[in-house]
Design an enzyme around this catalytic site. Structure first.
Site, short mmCIF file in Angstrom:
data_model
loop_
_atom_site.label_atom_id
_atom_site.label_comp_id
_atom_site.label_asym_id
_atom_site.label_seq_id
_atom_site.Cartn_x
_atom_site.Cartn_y
_atom_site.Cartn_z
N LYS A 206 -22.68 -25.06 109.60
CA LYS A 206 -22.61 -26.56 109.56
C LYS A 206 -23.85 -27.12 110.13
O LYS A 206 -24.56 -27.85 109.72
CB LYS A 206 -21.27 -27.31 110.09
CG LYS A 206 -21.29 -28.60 109.80
CD LYS A 206 -19.91 -29.12 110.21
CE LYS A 206 -19.89 -30.59 110.48
NZ LYS A 206 -18.56 -31.16 111.09
N GLU A 212 -25.19 -17.81 117.82
CA GLU A 212 -25.03 -16.43 117.32
C GLU A 212 -25.45 -16.41 115.94
O GLU A 212 -26.08 -15.26 115.42
CB GLU A 212 -23.31 -16.31 117.34
CG GLU A 212 -22.60 -16.33 118.41
CD GLU A 212 -22.47 -17.66 119.14
OE1 GLU A 212 -22.87 -18.71 118.66
OE2 GLU A 212 -21.28 -17.66 119.87
N GLY A 267 -15.80 -28.03 110.98
CA GLY A 267 -16.00 -26.69 110.73
C GLY A 267 -14.81 -25.98 110.19
O GLY A 267 -14.88 -25.04 109.37
N ARG A 268 -13.70 -25.84 111.07
CA ARG A 268 -12.43 -25.24 110.84
C ARG A 268 -11.55 -25.70 109.54
O ARG A 268 -10.50 -25.13 109.14
CB ARG A 268 -11.68 -25.32 112.18
CG ARG A 268 -11.08 -26.71 112.47
CD ARG A 268 -10.92 -26.54 113.88
NE ARG A 268 -10.64 -27.99 114.54
CZ ARG A 268 -11.49 -28.37 115.26
NH1 ARG A 268 -12.55 -27.99 115.48
NH2 ARG A 268 -10.99 -29.70 115.66
N GLU A 353 -8.29 -24.91 118.07
CA GLU A 353 -9.32 -25.81 118.19
C GLU A 353 -9.20 -27.35 118.06
O GLU A 353 -9.67 -28.35 118.76
CB GLU A 353 -10.61 -25.13 117.63
CG GLU A 353 -11.96 -25.51 118.08
CD GLU A 353 -13.28 -25.09 117.17
OE1 GLU A 353 -13.58 -25.59 116.16
OE2 GLU A 353 -13.85 -24.20 117.91
N HIS A 384 6.52 -2.83 115.46
CA HIS A 384 6.39 -1.76 116.41
C HIS A 384 5.50 -1.84 117.37
O HIS A 384 4.86 -1.03 117.96
CB HIS A 384 5.76 -0.60 115.32
CG HIS A 384 6.80 -0.27 114.28
ND1 HIS A 384 7.88 0.59 114.36
CD2 HIS A 384 6.94 -1.18 112.95
CE1 HIS A 384 8.59 0.54 113.30
NE2 HIS A 384 8.35 -0.39 112.46
N LYS A 512 -21.10 -22.96 126.24
CA LYS A 512 -22.59 -22.80 125.49
C LYS A 512 -23.65 -23.24 126.20
O LYS A 512 -24.67 -22.49 126.54
CB LYS A 512 -22.44 -23.87 124.25
CG LYS A 512 -21.64 -23.02 123.09
CD LYS A 512 -21.83 -24.23 121.85
CE LYS A 512 -20.78 -24.01 120.75
NZ LYS A 512 -21.07 -25.02 119.61
O1 F6P Z 1 -18.29 -23.80 118.65
C1 F6P Z 1 -17.36 -24.10 118.03
C2 F6P Z 1 -17.73 -24.51 116.54
O2 F6P Z 1 -18.53 -25.66 116.55
C3 F6P Z 1 -16.73 -24.52 115.65
O3 F6P Z 1 -16.19 -25.80 115.46
C4 F6P Z 1 -17.48 -24.18 114.27
O4 F6P Z 1 -16.56 -23.86 113.37
C5 F6P Z 1 -18.46 -23.12 114.77
O5 F6P Z 1 -18.83 -23.65 116.21
C6 F6P Z 1 -19.70 -22.80 113.90
O6 F6P Z 1 -20.55 -23.77 113.72
P1 F6P Z 1 -21.50 -23.94 112.45
O7 F6P Z 1 -20.91 -24.04 111.46
O8 F6P Z 1 -22.36 -25.33 113.19
O9 F6P Z 1 -22.53 -22.86 112.98
#
Ligand code: F6P
Length: 546
Positions: A206, A212, A267-268, A353, A384, A512
């Protein structure tokens, strides 16, 4: 807004709790042969049986009064109509607009967002058709056979979960891969399994600033360029899904190959947007649309149905009942469907979240529990592993059991065994086993009186452990869409009861920020000032790094 704990409905619930907390569900069932009918509801191909909960009719009446006092319906309308209910980020929350049918209208600042949604959906659909038909070719002329979605959090968990859940609808020649972790192992293992000439990378972010995702995207691009491919070939192997056009362009992806969405999609809550491109590619446009329809049906159910038969409202309220009155700090989700094996992981982000907050909308600290820890694994595997603790542990852990009535793979007697296990678990949790029952069982198996005395206490199940059963007619794109939207709205209901903002996530920021300082220190070897644990760990690691 009135303080939650001062509302009459809350106070009534407190005294009601004192009256009913010792009631045994097995007695409630014995007294009422219509309990299942009284405490179940159906919508969108999903039956919710909530009769195995520690409730009587008055409990539901009081919980519904609480929902009324918190104006859940009005609040949902504010969300659906685009008001900036995400106040700390000054944004609308409009994932519901992503599933509105073409032709509907929702005007925000003079723009009909439904048109915008369908315009981008059409672009994604066209691209999907080109990839799936083989018309889109890689740099050596081969059709695309591997899709690698690089994203994390909402840009990974939803698409991954749905692609797994809807495998029977997948075009099997297209292999789906998901890379989220910054641990190089994740990407390395995927790159080892794909072939550079027939791989498409979707960089899904987003913000397009997530560490990452950008690290993985850069490494994937280097890997690609280390082959025979050149810079100009990036256009046929890298696309982006983002709200950040400048960053996409800076990365080197042609913005004609960018699928946009909007800051009003959290995002979620984003799998319904272009973030779901990998889902479209896996299951095709028609099935993706069916999933959107299923979600839209649930949106309508949530906004149009009386609280008493409203699935998200009932589930949200029951969560509050256990979390705030019985002090249950975790809840478990057990999907009895192997295709839903990533559903608990997906729900963890959605729920935790969203509602892992301790400050109310007005900035005051809350004086009650909010989001519970959500966890789970598919049944029957969980039985189990951790079910022992749910049955006989010291904590009360409300459970959601999710199971389809019809299997996608009706092999021999497997599905009946699966159903039997699911239903039997809910019965066992509810009924338990008394000391008397344990003793007679041992006696019947020929145990001596001394052995009975010693063993019987260990065979007692207290029972009275609550569960919901969500029985899906069948797991299809449509019912999955409804199921996901059901949980989204359940989270909304709870957030509104607790008076918190379910749509920001400031809590992920501190880690972060600190990681970027720590990274610099690891890179330079110049360790700054920290507590002595952090310094000790950094010094220790530095010894292994060059
Ligand atoms: O670190 C949390 C977050 O901001 C989430 O809310 C989001 O889904 C995820 O990181 C990834 O964010 P992006 O889509 O901006 O890479």
């Amino acid at each position: 807004m009135h303080k939650l704990t001062e509302l009459p409905a809350w106070r009534d619930l407190q005294s009601h709790y004192a009256e009913v907390k010792e009631l045994q569900m097995r007695d409630l069932f014995a007294q009422d042969d219509r309990r299942f009918d009284n405490f179940s509801a159906t919508a969108c191909g999903i039956l919710l049986d909530y009769s195995k909960n520690r409730i009587v009719q008055r409990t539901m009446d009081l919980l519904i009064s609480l929902a009324q006092a918190r104006n859940i319906a009005t609040e949902a309308n504010r969300m659906y109509s685009g008001e900036h209910i995400n106040a700390t980020e000054d944004r609308s929350v409009l994932h519901t607009a992503l599933r509105m049918p073409r032709g509907d209208r929702l005007e925000i600042d003079g723009v009909n967002v439904v048109d915008a949604v369908h315009e981008v959906a059409a672009q994604s659909a066209q691209f999907t058709d080109k990839i799936r038909s083989g018309e889109w070719r890689g740099f050596t002329g081969k059709p695309i056979r591997h899709i690698v979605n690089i994203g994390i959090g909402g840009s990974d968990l939803g698409p991954l979960m749905v692609c797994e859940a809807l495998k029977p609808w997948q075009q099997r020649e297209l292999q789906m891969h998901f890379v989220s972790n910054v641990d190089g192992t994740h990407l390395a293992e995927v790159l080892a399994a794909v072939d550079v000439e027939s791989t498409l990378f979707i960089i899904a972010s987003k913000t397009f600033t997530t560490l990452e995702t950008l690290a993985n995207a850069h490494t994937a691009r280097n890997w690609f360029l280390d082959s025979q491919a050149t810079e100009k070939d990036i256009a046929s192997h890298f696309v982006a899904v983002s709200t950040n056009k400048e960053a996409v362009s800076e990365f080197g992806i042609d913005t004609r190959n960018m699928f946009r969405f909007w800051d009003w999609v959290g995002g979620r809550y984003s799998l319904w947007s272009s973030i779901g491109l990998s889902i479209r590619l896996a299951i095709g446009n028609q099935n993706f649309d069916a999933m959107l329809n299923g979600a839209h049906e649930m949106d309508r159910h949530f906004i149009e149905t009386d609280y008493r038969s409203n699935l998200p409202v009932i589930m949200g309220l029951l969560g509050v009942w256990y979390g705030n009155f019985f002090n249950a700090r975790t809840c478990v989700v057990a999907p009895y469907d192997q295709y839903l094996h990533r559903f608990p992981a997906y729900l963890q982000q959605l729920d935790m979240e969203s509602n892992g907050k301790s400050v109310a909308m007005d900035g005051s600290s809350v004086e009650y529990s909010t989001g519970a820890v959500l966890w789970g694994e598919p049944g029957t595997n969980g039985q189990h592993a951790f079910f022992q603790l749910i049955h006989q542990g010291t904590d009360l852990i409300p459970a959601d059991f999710i199971v389809p009535a019809v299997s996608q793979n009706p092999i021999g007697g497997h599905h009946k065994m699966l159903l039997a296990n699911c239903i039997a678990q809910t019965e066992a949790l509810m009924k338990g086993k008394t000391l008397e029952e344990a003793r007679s069982e041992l006696a019947a198996s020929g145990q001596s009186p001394a052995a009975i005395d010693a063993i019987a206490p260990h065979k007692v199940f207290s029972g009275n452990r609550p569960s919901n059963t969500l029985l899906l007619e069948e797991l299809t794109p449509e019912t999955l869409g409804s199921l996901i939207a059901l949980y989204e709205h359940k989270v909304f209901v709870q957030g509104k009861i607790w008076g918190i903002n379910s749509f920001d996530q400031w809590g992920v920021e501190l880690g972060k920020q600190l990681a970027s300082t720590v990274l610099q220190e690891l890179e330079t070897g110049d360790i700054g000032s920290h507590d002595n644990s952090t310094t000790g760990l950094l010094r220790y690691c530095s010894g292994f790094l060059d």
